[in-house]
Write a protein that holds these residues in place. Sequence first.
Motif, PDB file in Angstrom:
ATOM      1  N   ARG A  84       0.828  -1.204   0.000  1.00 60.08           N
ATOM      2  CA  ARG A  84       0.000   0.000   0.000  1.00 60.08           C
ATOM      3  C   ARG A  84       0.870   1.266   0.000  1.00 60.08           C
ATOM      4  O   ARG A  84       0.577   2.232  -0.704  1.00 60.08           O
ATOM      5  N   VAL A  85       1.945   1.250   0.767  1.00 65.42           N
ATOM      6  CA  VAL A  85       2.832   2.416   0.827  1.00 65.42           C
ATOM      7  C   VAL A  85       3.581   2.590  -0.490  1.00 65.42           C
ATOM      8  O   VAL A  85       3.700   3.705  -1.016  1.00 65.42           O
ATOM      9  N   ILE A  86       4.079   1.489  -1.067  1.00 61.67           N
ATOM     10  CA  ILE A  86       4.828   1.574  -2.325  1.00 61.67           C
ATOM     11  C   ILE A  86       3.927   2.077  -3.453  1.00 61.67           C
ATOM     12  O   ILE A  86       4.359   2.853  -4.314  1.00 61.67           O
ATOM     13  N   GLU A  87       2.673   1.647  -3.470  1.00 57.14           N
ATOM     14  CA  GLU A  87       1.735   2.144  -4.483  1.00 57.14           C
ATOM     15  C   GLU A  87       1.524   3.651  -4.340  1.00 57.14           C
ATOM     16  O   GLU A  87       1.438   4.375  -5.341  1.00 57.14           O
ATOM     17  N   LEU A  88       1.456   4.143  -3.095  1.00 59.75           N
ATOM     18  CA  LEU A  88       1.322   5.583  -2.868  1.00 59.75           C
ATOM     19  C   LEU A  88       2.543   6.331  -3.389  1.00 59.75           C
ATOM     20  O   LEU A  88       2.426   7.354  -4.084  1.00 59.75           O
ATOM     21  N   LEU A  89       3.731   5.817  -3.087  1.00 63.05           N
ATOM     22  CA  LEU A  89       4.964   6.477  -3.531  1.00 63.05           C
ATOM     23  C   LEU A  89       5.107   6.426  -5.046  1.00 63.05           C
ATOM     24  O   LEU A  89       5.571   7.395  -5.668  1.00 63.05           O
ATOM     25  N   PHE A  90       4.701   5.297  -5.659  1.00 64.83           N
ATOM     26  CA  PHE A  90       4.822   5.146  -7.112  1.00 64.83           C
ATOM     27  C   PHE A  90       3.868   6.081  -7.850  1.00 64.83           C
ATOM     28  O   PHE A  90       4.220   6.705  -8.855  1.00 64.83           O
ATOM     29  N   GLU A  91       2.628   6.190  -7.375  1.00 67.52           N
ATOM     30  CA  GLU A  91       1.627   7.006  -8.067  1.00 67.52           C
ATOM     31  C   GLU A  91       1.899   8.497  -7.914  1.00 67.52           C
ATOM     32  O   GLU A  91       1.680   9.269  -8.839  1.00 67.52           O
ATOM     33  N   THR A  92       2.355   8.923  -6.754  1.00 64.58           N
ATOM     34  CA  THR A  92       2.552  10.353  -6.505  1.00 64.58           C
ATOM     35  C   THR A  92       3.948  10.839  -6.886  1.00 64.58           C
ATOM     36  O   THR A  92       4.134  12.011  -7.229  1.00 64.58           O
ATOM     37  N   ARG A  93       4.954   9.961  -6.801  1.00 63.45           N
ATOM     38  CA  ARG A  93       6.359  10.307  -7.030  1.00 63.45           C
ATOM     39  C   ARG A  93       6.789  11.479  -6.138  1.00 63.45           C
ATOM     40  O   ARG A  93       7.518  12.371  -6.563  1.00 63.45           O
ATOM     41  N   GLN A  94       6.288  11.457  -4.904  1.00 65.07           N
ATOM     42  CA  GLN A  94       6.637  12.473  -3.922  1.00 65.07           C
ATOM     43  C   GLN A  94       7.282  11.804  -2.712  1.00 65.07           C
ATOM     44  O   GLN A  94       7.158  10.588  -2.511  1.00 65.07           O
TER      45      GLN A  94
END
Length: 291
Positions: A84-94
């Motif tokens: 879940r965290v990696i998906e957040l980082l991948f989608e936002t690139r922030q």
Amino acid sequence: MDLKGQLDRFKKQQERCQSTLSSINASRAPPSAPSRPSSSSSSSSVPAATSLKPAPPVKFSNDTERLQFINSIRKGPVGAQIKRVIELLFETRQAFTPEQINERCYVDMLSNKAVFDSLRNNPKVYYDGRRFSYKAKHDVKDKKQLLSLIKKYPAGIAAVDLKDAYPNVMDDLQALKASKHIWFLSNADSQEDIAYPNDFKGQIEVDDEFKSLFRDIDIPSDLLDVEKELQKIGLKPVMNTAQRRAAAQIQGVSNKPKQKKKKQEISKRTKLTNAHLPELFQNLNASSSRN
């Protein structure tokens, strides 16, 4: 205090507040007072709407479903929380702090050491000591940097290694292919797309005289002669034709083609079991008519 205890405490606070509001509204009701005589002017100046109306009860938002959803995430497997965290980082690139990650996807990394340590050591995550961000295999941000990266791989670079570089990297690959800056080919073995640099320096013109000399070279038709020529210049042939031919002679292998067996014809003495196929017995009928 765990999440269930917080939820029970929140419900009790709602009940107490609702009871307090009900008692406040009841105390605000106007008491019954004797009617006093008043002049017509004074009665006309006071509108009838001056009587106090009870305020509607305040409704508190029911946050039970959201709290249950957050609890299910935090009680879930470590792998699911990391994903879940990696998906957040991948989608936002922030880049996010653990507190910001908790606000965005409800993963409490500070309370779960296993999740925190796994993300800190994950090859797809970069941790600078305060914030977490997505870490692609190749650090390129735009089409110009992408082209520079591909030129460093003359033998080709797999598209699967470039897909996570930035969101529209595949569109840039197709654009570089359309502009003939790269070759974008499919590997027959792995069925994966490979990007090759299109090096314009390798495109040279060959003189016609040199082409003529190349075409006039006489290549022996016998493999044995070819292998001898290879050995003269220090190259080892892949096949040893002389040894194979000697082994074939020892074993008595003949190069003559095998004769085909004569096809057996149907005669009168043949036991017929396929009478439902009359075309098989044309020869038999013809020989009977001759006799």
